[in-house]
Design an enzyme around this catalytic site. Structure first.
Site, PDB file in Angstrom:
ATOM      1  N   ALA A 144     -19.979 -16.827  34.973  1.00 53.16           N
ATOM      2  CA  ALA A 144     -19.709 -18.246  35.208  1.00 53.16           C
ATOM      3  C   ALA A 144     -20.850 -18.912  35.959  1.00 53.16           C
ATOM      4  O   ALA A 144     -20.645 -19.815  36.760  1.00 53.16           O
ATOM      5  CB  ALA A 144     -18.399 -18.409  35.958  1.00 53.16           C
ATOM      6  N   GLY A 145     -22.080 -18.444  35.723  1.00 49.26           N
ATOM      7  CA  GLY A 145     -23.247 -19.182  36.190  1.00 49.26           C
ATOM      8  C   GLY A 145     -23.456 -20.362  35.256  1.00 49.26           C
ATOM      9  O   GLY A 145     -22.553 -20.752  34.496  1.00 49.26           O
ATOM     10  N   ALA A 195     -25.193 -20.607  32.522  1.00 53.08           N
ATOM     11  CA  ALA A 195     -25.117 -20.261  31.102  1.00 53.08           C
ATOM     12  C   ALA A 195     -23.668 -20.093  30.669  1.00 53.08           C
ATOM     13  O   ALA A 195     -23.239 -20.647  29.645  1.00 53.08           O
ATOM     14  CB  ALA A 195     -25.913 -18.984  30.824  1.00 53.08           C
ATOM     15  N   PHE A 199     -45.252 -27.779  38.749  1.00 53.02           N
ATOM     16  CA  PHE A 199     -44.880 -26.372  38.835  1.00 53.02           C
ATOM     17  C   PHE A 199     -45.967 -25.550  38.164  1.00 53.02           C
ATOM     18  O   PHE A 199     -46.701 -26.066  37.313  1.00 53.02           O
ATOM     19  CB  PHE A 199     -43.553 -26.166  38.103  1.00 53.02           C
ATOM     20  CG  PHE A 199     -42.447 -25.634  38.963  1.00 53.02           C
ATOM     21  CD1 PHE A 199     -42.378 -25.911  40.312  1.00 53.02           C
ATOM     22  CD2 PHE A 199     -41.447 -24.851  38.399  1.00 53.02           C
ATOM     23  CE1 PHE A 199     -41.337 -25.417  41.083  1.00 53.02           C
ATOM     24  CE2 PHE A 199     -40.405 -24.355  39.160  1.00 53.02           C
ATOM     25  CZ  PHE A 199     -40.351 -24.632  40.505  1.00 53.02           C
ATOM     26  N   HIS A 227     -42.175 -12.754  41.517  1.00 52.22           N
ATOM     27  CA  HIS A 227     -42.537 -14.030  42.128  1.00 52.22           C
ATOM     28  C   HIS A 227     -43.553 -13.738  43.211  1.00 52.22           C
ATOM     29  O   HIS A 227     -43.342 -12.854  44.041  1.00 52.22           O
ATOM     30  CB  HIS A 227     -41.321 -14.736  42.722  1.00 52.22           C
ATOM     31  CG  HIS A 227     -41.580 -16.179  43.019  1.00 52.22           C
ATOM     32  ND1 HIS A 227     -42.406 -16.573  44.049  1.00 52.22           N
ATOM     33  CD2 HIS A 227     -41.168 -17.310  42.408  1.00 52.22           C
ATOM     34  CE1 HIS A 227     -42.479 -17.898  44.053  1.00 52.22           C
ATOM     35  NE2 HIS A 227     -41.737 -18.365  43.064  1.00 52.22           N
ATOM     36  N   THR A 234     -40.082 -20.939  47.461  1.00 48.60           N
ATOM     37  CA  THR A 234     -40.304 -21.558  46.145  1.00 48.60           C
ATOM     38  C   THR A 234     -41.752 -21.966  45.913  1.00 48.60           C
ATOM     39  O   THR A 234     -42.484 -22.312  46.840  1.00 48.60           O
ATOM     40  CB  THR A 234     -39.385 -22.776  45.940  1.00 48.60           C
ATOM     41  OG1 THR A 234     -39.866 -23.534  44.838  1.00 48.60           O
ATOM     42  CG2 THR A 234     -39.396 -23.688  47.125  1.00 48.60           C
ATOM     43  N   GLU A 235     -42.111 -21.950  44.626  1.00 42.49           N
ATOM     44  CA  GLU A 235     -43.378 -22.478  44.172  1.00 42.49           C
ATOM     45  C   GLU A 235     -43.575 -23.914  44.629  1.00 42.49           C
ATOM     46  O   GLU A 235     -44.692 -24.391  44.746  1.00 42.49           O
ATOM     47  CB  GLU A 235     -43.346 -22.515  42.645  1.00 42.49           C
ATOM     48  CG  GLU A 235     -44.239 -21.555  42.001  1.00 42.49           C
ATOM     49  CD  GLU A 235     -43.913 -21.415  40.523  1.00 42.49           C
ATOM     50  OE1 GLU A 235     -42.831 -21.806  40.070  1.00 42.49           O
ATOM     51  OE2 GLU A 235     -44.792 -20.897  39.840  1.00 42.49           O
ATOM     52  N   GLU A 276     -29.894 -15.597  31.583  1.00 42.08           N
ATOM     53  CA  GLU A 276     -30.858 -14.548  31.912  1.00 42.08           C
ATOM     54  C   GLU A 276     -30.440 -13.184  31.375  1.00 42.08           C
ATOM     55  O   GLU A 276     -31.270 -12.287  31.233  1.00 42.08           O
ATOM     56  CB  GLU A 276     -31.098 -14.497  33.430  1.00 42.08           C
ATOM     57  CG  GLU A 276     -32.396 -13.791  33.759  1.00 42.08           C
ATOM     58  CD  GLU A 276     -32.849 -13.962  35.197  1.00 42.08           C
ATOM     59  OE1 GLU A 276     -32.491 -14.969  35.837  1.00 42.08           O
ATOM     60  OE2 GLU A 276     -33.579 -13.069  35.666  1.00 42.08           O
ATOM     61  N   LEU A 302     -33.674 -22.333  34.163  1.00 39.33           N
ATOM     62  CA  LEU A 302     -32.473 -23.156  34.344  1.00 39.33           C
ATOM     63  C   LEU A 302     -32.203 -23.901  33.039  1.00 39.33           C
ATOM     64  O   LEU A 302     -31.072 -23.995  32.572  1.00 39.33           O
ATOM     65  CB  LEU A 302     -32.663 -24.155  35.488  1.00 39.33           C
ATOM     66  CG  LEU A 302     -32.597 -23.583  36.909  1.00 39.33           C
ATOM     67  CD1 LEU A 302     -32.914 -24.666  37.938  1.00 39.33           C
ATOM     68  CD2 LEU A 302     -31.222 -22.985  37.197  1.00 39.33           C
TER      69      LEU A 302
HETATM   70  C1  LIG Z   1     -34.133 -17.389  44.118  1.00 37.04           C
HETATM   71  C2  LIG Z   1     -34.248 -17.881  42.705  1.00 37.04           C
HETATM   72  C3  LIG Z   1     -34.783 -19.126  42.446  1.00 37.04           C
HETATM   73  C4  LIG Z   1     -34.894 -19.604  41.138  1.00 37.04           C
HETATM   74  N1  LIG Z   1     -35.412 -20.841  40.928  1.00 37.04           N
HETATM   75  C5  LIG Z   1     -35.498 -21.313  39.665  1.00 37.04           C
HETATM   76  C6  LIG Z   1     -36.009 -22.626  39.416  1.00 37.04           C
HETATM   77  O1  LIG Z   1     -36.383 -23.347  40.333  1.00 37.04           O
HETATM   78  N2  LIG Z   1     -36.065 -23.069  38.133  1.00 37.04           N
HETATM   79  C7  LIG Z   1     -35.639 -22.298  37.093  1.00 37.04           C
HETATM   80  O2  LIG Z   1     -35.688 -22.765  35.964  1.00 37.04           O
HETATM   81  N3  LIG Z   1     -35.137 -21.055  37.307  1.00 37.04           N
HETATM   82  C8  LIG Z   1     -35.055 -20.553  38.563  1.00 37.04           C
HETATM   83  N4  LIG Z   1     -34.550 -19.292  38.774  1.00 37.04           N
HETATM   84  C9  LIG Z   1     -33.994 -18.539  37.655  1.00 37.04           C
HETATM   85  C10 LIG Z   1     -32.613 -19.062  37.286  1.00 37.04           C
HETATM   86  O3  LIG Z   1     -31.933 -19.466  38.444  1.00 37.04           O
HETATM   87  C11 LIG Z   1     -31.774 -18.015  36.596  1.00 37.04           C
HETATM   88  O4  LIG Z   1     -32.468 -17.490  35.517  1.00 37.04           O
HETATM   89  C12 LIG Z   1     -30.480 -18.606  36.068  1.00 37.04           C
HETATM   90  O5  LIG Z   1     -29.823 -19.353  37.060  1.00 37.04           O
HETATM   91  C13 LIG Z   1     -29.562 -17.545  35.543  1.00 37.04           C
HETATM   92  O6  LIG Z   1     -28.328 -18.132  35.221  1.00 37.04           O
HETATM   93  P1  LIG Z   1     -27.216 -17.341  34.436  1.00 37.04           P
HETATM   94  O7  LIG Z   1     -26.142 -18.294  34.162  1.00 37.04           O
HETATM   95  O8  LIG Z   1     -27.824 -16.614  33.314  1.00 37.04           O
HETATM   96  O9  LIG Z   1     -26.730 -16.212  35.483  1.00 37.04           O
HETATM   97  P2  LIG Z   1     -26.071 -16.313  36.938  1.00 37.04           P
HETATM   98  O10 LIG Z   1     -26.132 -17.647  37.513  1.00 37.04           O
HETATM   99  O11 LIG Z   1     -26.653 -15.174  37.708  1.00 37.04           O
HETATM  100  O12 LIG Z   1     -24.558 -16.017  36.670  1.00 37.04           O
HETATM  101  C14 LIG Z   1     -24.084 -14.761  36.345  1.00 37.04           C
HETATM  102  C15 LIG Z   1     -22.580 -14.813  36.301  1.00 37.04           C
HETATM  103  O13 LIG Z   1     -22.068 -13.593  35.774  1.00 37.04           O
HETATM  104  C16 LIG Z   1     -21.022 -13.126  36.556  1.00 37.04           C
HETATM  105  N5  LIG Z   1     -20.970 -11.681  36.417  1.00 37.04           N
HETATM  106  C17 LIG Z   1     -21.972 -10.801  36.619  1.00 37.04           C
HETATM  107  N6  LIG Z   1     -21.534  -9.558  36.390  1.00 37.04           N
HETATM  108  C18 LIG Z   1     -20.249  -9.645  36.007  1.00 37.04           C
HETATM  109  C19 LIG Z   1     -19.246  -8.692  35.642  1.00 37.04           C
HETATM  110  N7  LIG Z   1     -19.451  -7.377  35.640  1.00 37.04           N
HETATM  111  N8  LIG Z   1     -18.021  -9.146  35.319  1.00 37.04           N
HETATM  112  C20 LIG Z   1     -17.745 -10.479  35.361  1.00 37.04           C
HETATM  113  N9  LIG Z   1     -18.658 -11.406  35.692  1.00 37.04           N
HETATM  114  C21 LIG Z   1     -19.889 -10.998  36.021  1.00 37.04           C
HETATM  115  C22 LIG Z   1     -21.315 -13.623  37.941  1.00 37.04           C
HETATM  116  O14 LIG Z   1     -20.132 -13.728  38.680  1.00 37.04           O
HETATM  117  C23 LIG Z   1     -21.918 -14.983  37.651  1.00 37.04           C
HETATM  118  O15 LIG Z   1     -20.898 -15.941  37.534  1.00 37.04           O
HETATM  119  C24 LIG Z   1     -34.461 -18.794  40.071  1.00 37.04           C
HETATM  120  C25 LIG Z   1     -33.929 -17.532  40.333  1.00 37.04           C
HETATM  121  C26 LIG Z   1     -33.837 -17.060  41.629  1.00 37.04           C
HETATM  122  C27 LIG Z   1     -33.304 -15.691  41.863  1.00 37.04           C
END
Ligand SMILES: Cc1cc2nc3c(=O)[nH]c(=O)nc-3n(C[C@H](O)[C@H](O)[C@H](O)COP(=O)(O)OP(=O)(O)OC[C@H]3O[C@@H](n4cnc5c(N)ncnc54)[C@H](O)[C@@H]3O)c2cc1C
Ligand code: FES
Lengths: 326, 560
Positions: free
Chosen positions: B11-12, B14, B113, B228, B240-241, B364, B381
């Site tokens: 629930a990120g 994506a 950036f 990073h 951050t960058e 991701e 993002l």
């Molecule tokens: C510190 C930091 C700064 C960043 N800054 C930037 C930026 O400025 N610009 C940019 O474009 N990108 C940035 N990124 C990268 C970007 O944030 C990530 O690639 C992106 O947010 C990933 O989103 P997601 O929805 O794929 O995963 P996430 O947001 O990680 O969500 C994963 C979800 O999966 C769930 N989950 C995981 N495992 C399980 C399981 N076994 N069972 C059930 N649920 C599970 C979690 O609860 C969560 O809800 C940054 C990353 C980091 C670490």
């Protein structure tokens, strides 16, 4: 950073309770050598890894952004990941770690946040649009930096619940939305894209806004400096300005203000009537009689104070439209 | 047993975007997440999200920058689609309620950036991820769906080549449940916890990727790991960058702005892999500082002045003060590269479709691939939203005509049995000890600079850990919120994914983007302009290779 770091021997007294097994909570003592700037969360994770894997807590980001690790450290509700061990030891001699308050303990430091989220849902936490004024097609809404400023620090909220844990009004009245939900409400009430400002203010008044005691403990607890109590104060002001007195709380505030303008002092009997109406006056009659026995002058309308004209000037100045745009 | 049309795991940004798209397409949707949605790691993103909306900028330049940034391993059809969607995606998020920073004229504020031709990164102070996550959750909250909050995915059920559903357990009760689904979307985010020093949260353990891999899904380009350049020395927390975008710079122990040697034109704003390798080289050649947490260089922002630092770089100030005891207004910040982003993941096309029917992936956890060998800041993002939506649309369309899923009681038993066995052992391996050893191994043998001997040794060690994991033991006997059990589950996933990273890196005898082999320092387009595809076998990953899609951009040398 170039020298070898010194460590301190720190004592942790950690609240332990598994409702499925334990008759009552207990405190368990752990000791650990850590550099003083070590966050409490890191220390707890080391305890888990080195001494006791059954110690249970929520955590994720370790950088004060996910809101998972709120708990009480030496009685204060805060984030374990940004609370350093050294100052706690200096202040208290040991680190007492307990779950947040106002929420049932699921196990050890993990609480049930369901009621907290229910209050969040209650304020309709989403933009409410006016179908007559849809968002501009394909382009962002225009918003000035000043309009963004008006949100104050509310967008920084990470919903950790520290404020909810610290709030005595929540403890007294679990129906009170609590500081986080109200700060969130403020965020929508100042959002120029939202069309339900008035309605939101009206709906939050019964059993919502006026329960706040203005103790500011939420603002002290907030790790993100969201300052919920100040935003609640703003909401009260906006509610009164927009709707006048619809509630005991707002009528009390208005009556208070009018009394002072009229006489320079409170007109207590009138204030009760203004706050609670005639029905309220009847309801509070028993108490009124008791007070009257002790303080018979209570029913007399007090004399105007000297210098009431100066009071009037202050009121006039305050009535003028604010120039800072609030 | 529960049943849903579409189950989104994660629930990120994506996962939420996928769920919204599937709901809008008329499907009945459930979200399963081990964290409350607002606690997802997307909220930690600071810098911003890319969209070429400025007058001087163009979608074409965004495409070109992304292609070049990927070191020509990104699929150009996907990149073109991705960059064209950028503007509408950001506008949509604004309309959902995201509170972005603004320019004086009321437009969305933008900053520069690394690796971008123009300032095209739209931001919300230095908490862009949090702002987007809030806006997304607020919008999603107006729809009807089922939320399994604090549930962990443990298994994916595939029968006759089709997804039938998942098995998951509720952290709060310890109960397992079969959740039948016509379509499943994996959006469980990254697996940065493979490494010791990482900017990722503790929860970033690649669960969904590992579970899909176990169920037969193909993984792509796992060897490409972005570091990073500026992680806080001790904790790995990201600086951050944006700090460099606003005018901060790096200095070595001799006081030199050393980036002039590595990227004479763009200096400190060079792409991440370039800056990371520069720092590692400075430290390795004796020009860094040293201390109890290893070698490092300094990031300086002092010259920007208190007012600018405190207004524009607020979170950085907080991070440095609270987690390193450093005040960036008056002191340099000690930094060293840390794992940051996983270019690899579950192989998908631009509709989020994987190698298994009914299984979709986004964010991701997935690899489309638009980042190729190296992701540009601000593009991920955007990726979560653009391809989250596509995966949601595709999953909804698939679910509309897919046959009813078939789950059996044995599915649950098969998933739960090993976990129960871990808990009934009286002797065995400690999950957190395994995790620490794994992280040290990956840090030492498969991080920024790689070579054959290290990778072979790394592989030997990862496999030894895998053997030990077979005897993992969960000491905590409670069913309620058993973190010891989730630790074990997660380290098992990390070990599997580490093996895929190391095997992919060992096989790829070239240097490209984030993959730097000291024994093969050149990019080798003749042999390696192709995606690594990994499939699980009992003996480890079996590799094959797939073509990279080209549309208009011929490979050139990547210089900044
Ligand atoms: C510190 C930091 C700064 C960043 N800054 C930037 C930026 O400025 N610009 C940019 O474009 N990108 C940035 N990124 C990268 C970007 O944030 C990530 O690639 C992106 O947010 C990933 O989103 P997601 O929805 O794929 O995963 P996430 O947001 O990680 O969500 C994963 C979800 O999966 C769930 N989950 C995981 N495992 C399980 C399981 N076994 N069972 C059930 N649920 C599970 C979690 O609860 C969560 O809800 C940054 C990353 C980091 C670490
Ligand atoms: S662990 Fe995320 S706020 Fe502390």
């Amino acid at each position: 950073m170039t020298t070898q770091e010194s460590t301190i021997a720190a004592t942790f007294d950690v609240y332990r309770f598994d409702p499925t097994k334990d008759a009552a909570p207990r405190y368990q003592r752990y000791t650990l050598d850590v550099p003083p700037h070590t966050p409490v969360l890191s220390a707890l994770l080391r305890i888990r890894a080195e001494q006791d894997p059954s110690l249970t807590l929520r955590y994720s980001c370790r950088s004060a952004i996910c809101g998972s690790c709120a708990m009480r450290v030496n009685s204060k509700s805060r984030l374990a990941c940004e609370t350093q061990v050294g100052p706690e030891i200096e202040r208290n001699g040991r680190v007492v770690v307990e779950p947040m308050r106002n929420q049932a303990v699921l196990r050890d430091l993990v609480v049930d946040q369901e009621p907290f989220w229910r209050q969040y849902d209650r304020i309709d936490p989403h933009l409410i649009l006016d179908p007559r004024h849809p968002m501009p097609e394909g382009v962002p809404t225009s918003m000035s930096p000043e309009q963004v400023e008006a949100f104050k620090e509310t967008p920084r909220c990470i919903a950790c619940g520290a404020c909810y844990s610290a709030c005595p009004a929540v403890e007294a009245d679990p129906g009170f939305p609590g500081p986080m939900a109200l700060a969130k409400l403020y965020r929508f009430v100042v959002d120029p894209r939202d069309s339900a400002h008035q309605d939101r203010l009206l709906r939050i008044q019964p059993g919502g806004l006026w329960t706040c005691l203005r103790c500011h403990l939420c603002t002290a607890a907030c790790p993100k400096d969201v300052r919920p109590s100040e935003r609640i104060r703003d909401l009260k002001e906006m509610a009164v300005r927009a709707q006048g007195g619809t509630e005991n709380g707002s009528r009390h505030a208005i009556g208070f203000k009018d009394n002072i303008r009229e006489r320079g002092v409170l007109i207590e009997a009138k204030l009760v009537r203004q706050t609670s109406g005639v029905a309220g006056l009847v309801g509070q009659a028993g108490q009124g009689v008791r007070i009257y026995r002790k303080k018979p002058e209570i029913l007399k309308t007090p004399r105007k104070i000297e210098g009431l004209d100066e009071v009037e000037q202050i009121y006039r100045a305050l009535d003028r439209p604010a120039e800072d745009g609030q | 047993m529960q049943r849903h049309d579409v189950v989104v795991v994660g629930a990120g940004l994506a996962g939420q975007r996928a769920a919204l798209a599937a709901i809008q397409a008329g499907r009945e949707v459930a979200i399963v997440s081990k964290l409350h949605p607002l606690r997802s790691h997307s909220g930690a993103a600071q810098g911003g999200i890319n969209a070429a909306v400025g007058k001087e900028d163009s979608v074409e330049t965004h495409i070109y920058d992304t292609v070049k940034g990927s070191d020509y391993l990104g699929d150009q059809d996907a990149i073109e689609f991705f960059c064209r969607e950028a503007g509408p995606t950001v506008v949509e998020m604004e309309h959902f309620g995201t509170v972005f920073s603004r320019g004086p004229d009321g437009s969305l504020a933008r900053r520069a950036f690394g690796g971008a031709g123009f300032p095209r990164t739209i931001y919300a102070a230095d908490r862009t991820g949090l702002a987007l996550l809030q806006g997304m959750w607020e919008r999603l909250g107006t729809e009807r769906f089922t939320l399994y909050e604090e549930w962990d995915l443990t298994d994916l059920v595939v029968r006759e080549g089709r997804v039938q559903g998942i098995v998951a357990f509720d952290r709060k009760t310890g109960e397992f449940e079969e959740i039948a689904a016509r379509a499943v979307v994996i959006a469980t985010g990254p697996y940065g916890r493979v490494y010791g020093r990482t900017t990722n949260a503790h929860s970033c353990t690649g669960d969904g990727v590992a579970v899909a891999y176990d169920a037969g899904a193909v993984l792509k380009d796992m060897e490409f790991v972005q570091f990073h350049p500026t992680a806080l020395l001790e904790s790995g927390i990201l600086i951050t960058e944006g700090a460099r975008g606003e005018g901060g710079y790096l200095k070595n122990a001799k006081g030199e702005r050393f980036m002039s040697r590595y990227a004479p034109h763009v200096l400190d704003l060079a792409s991440r892999d370039v800056v990371s390798r520069a720092i590692v080289t400075e430290v390795a050649e004796g020009r860094g500082f040293s201390g109890p947490y290893g070698g490092y260089v300094n990031l300086e922002v002092m010259h920007l002045g208190r007012e600018m630092i405190e207004s524009r770089l607020q979170e950085i100030v907080d991070f440095s003060r609270n987690f390193a005891g450093i005040d960036p207004v008056t002191e340099p910040i000690p930094v060293y590269p840390g794992q940051h982003y996983m270019m690899g993941g579950i192989s998908t096309n631009l509709h989020g479709e994987t190698s298994i029917r009914g299984l979709f992936a986004a964010g991701e956890a997935a690899c489309v691939s638009i980042h190729g060998a190296n992701r540009l800041g601000g593009n991920s993002l955007l990726e979560t939203l653009v391809f989250g939506k596509q995966a949601g649309i595709a999953a909804a369309a698939y679910a509309a005509s897919a046959p009813a899923p078939e789950m059996h009681a044995s599915d649950l038993d098969r998933a739960a049995a090993p976990l129960r066995a871990w808990s009934s052992r009286t002797d065995g391996e400690d999950p957190s000890a395994l995790r620490t050893e794994l992280q040290q191994t990956m840090e030492r043998y498969a991080s920024i600079y790689r070579n054959e001997a290290d990778l072979l040794e790394g592989l030997r060690r990862v496999r030894a850990l895998k053997a030990r994991f077979a005897r993992v033991r969960v000491v905590d006997q409670s069913r309620v919120y058993n973190v010891n059990l989730t630790d074990a589950l997660e380290v098992g996933h990390l070990i599997e994914l580490s093996e895929a990273i190391v095997v992919g890196a060992y096989a790829r005898t070239e240097s490209r983007g984030a993959h730097a082999r000291t024994d093969y320092p050149k990019r080798d387009d003749a042999h390696w302009m192709r995606h690594t595809l990994a499939q699980r076998t009992p003996d480890g990953p079996s590799l094959s290779y797939g073509p990279v899609t080209f549309t208009r951009w011929e490979p050139k040398e990547r210089v900044y």
